[in-house]
Design a protein around this motif. Sequence first.
Motif, PDB file in Angstrom:
ATOM      1  N   ARG A  63     -20.673   7.650  -7.035  1.00  0.00           N
ATOM      2  CA  ARG A  63     -19.515   8.200  -7.737  1.00  0.00           C
ATOM      3  C   ARG A  63     -18.790   7.069  -8.445  1.00  0.00           C
ATOM      4  O   ARG A  63     -18.717   5.961  -7.930  1.00  0.00           O
ATOM      5  CB  ARG A  63     -18.575   8.878  -6.746  1.00  0.00           C
ATOM      6  CG  ARG A  63     -19.251  10.036  -6.030  1.00  0.00           C
ATOM      7  CD  ARG A  63     -18.453  10.570  -4.875  1.00  0.00           C
ATOM      8  NE  ARG A  63     -17.167  11.054  -5.335  1.00  0.00           N
ATOM      9  CZ  ARG A  63     -16.076  11.070  -4.577  1.00  0.00           C
ATOM     10  NH1 ARG A  63     -16.129  10.632  -3.342  1.00  0.00           N
ATOM     11  NH2 ARG A  63     -14.947  11.542  -5.047  1.00  0.00           N
ATOM     12  N   GLU A  67     -13.961   9.140 -10.905  1.00  0.00           N
ATOM     13  CA  GLU A  67     -14.161  10.372 -10.128  1.00  0.00           C
ATOM     14  C   GLU A  67     -13.391  10.331  -8.812  1.00  0.00           C
ATOM     15  O   GLU A  67     -12.750  11.305  -8.420  1.00  0.00           O
ATOM     16  CB  GLU A  67     -15.651  10.588  -9.841  1.00  0.00           C
ATOM     17  CG  GLU A  67     -16.471  10.917 -11.051  1.00  0.00           C
ATOM     18  CD  GLU A  67     -17.972  10.881 -10.772  1.00  0.00           C
ATOM     19  OE1 GLU A  67     -18.679  11.612 -11.471  1.00  0.00           O
ATOM     20  OE2 GLU A  67     -18.430  10.128  -9.887  1.00  0.00           O
ATOM     21  N   GLU A  71     -10.213  12.845  -7.935  1.00  0.00           N
ATOM     22  CA  GLU A  71     -10.269  13.719  -6.758  1.00  0.00           C
ATOM     23  C   GLU A  71      -9.099  13.436  -5.816  1.00  0.00           C
ATOM     24  O   GLU A  71      -8.472  14.354  -5.288  1.00  0.00           O
ATOM     25  CB  GLU A  71     -11.582  13.519  -6.019  1.00  0.00           C
ATOM     26  CG  GLU A  71     -11.743  14.449  -4.826  1.00  0.00           C
ATOM     27  CD  GLU A  71     -13.075  14.299  -4.157  1.00  0.00           C
ATOM     28  OE1 GLU A  71     -13.096  14.012  -2.946  1.00  0.00           O
ATOM     29  OE2 GLU A  71     -14.103  14.446  -4.854  1.00  0.00           O
TER      30      GLU A  71
END
Length: 77
Positions: A63, A67, A71
């Motif tokens: 990731r 990202e 999140e």
Amino acid sequence: MKPRRFPTPVTVECWRLEKAGRTMTTLEVSAMAKAGSAEEAAKLARDFFLATAAAGCGDPSGRTKTEVIREFFKPGD
């Protein structure tokens, strides 16, 4: 940082995220490298992950930092 078996210096950044009493620390490891072909790019990526693992950076999460940050800070949390 310049791990063995990788041709360019590697940048390591430690990010500490905080929101509503929660915290998370993530380590970003990156390098600038130019590839002349897709095959060369794939070899550079393999060499990068092997070199950073050998240097003790652990396994990649797959990731991106963006990202992870999106999140962590997504609305509603």
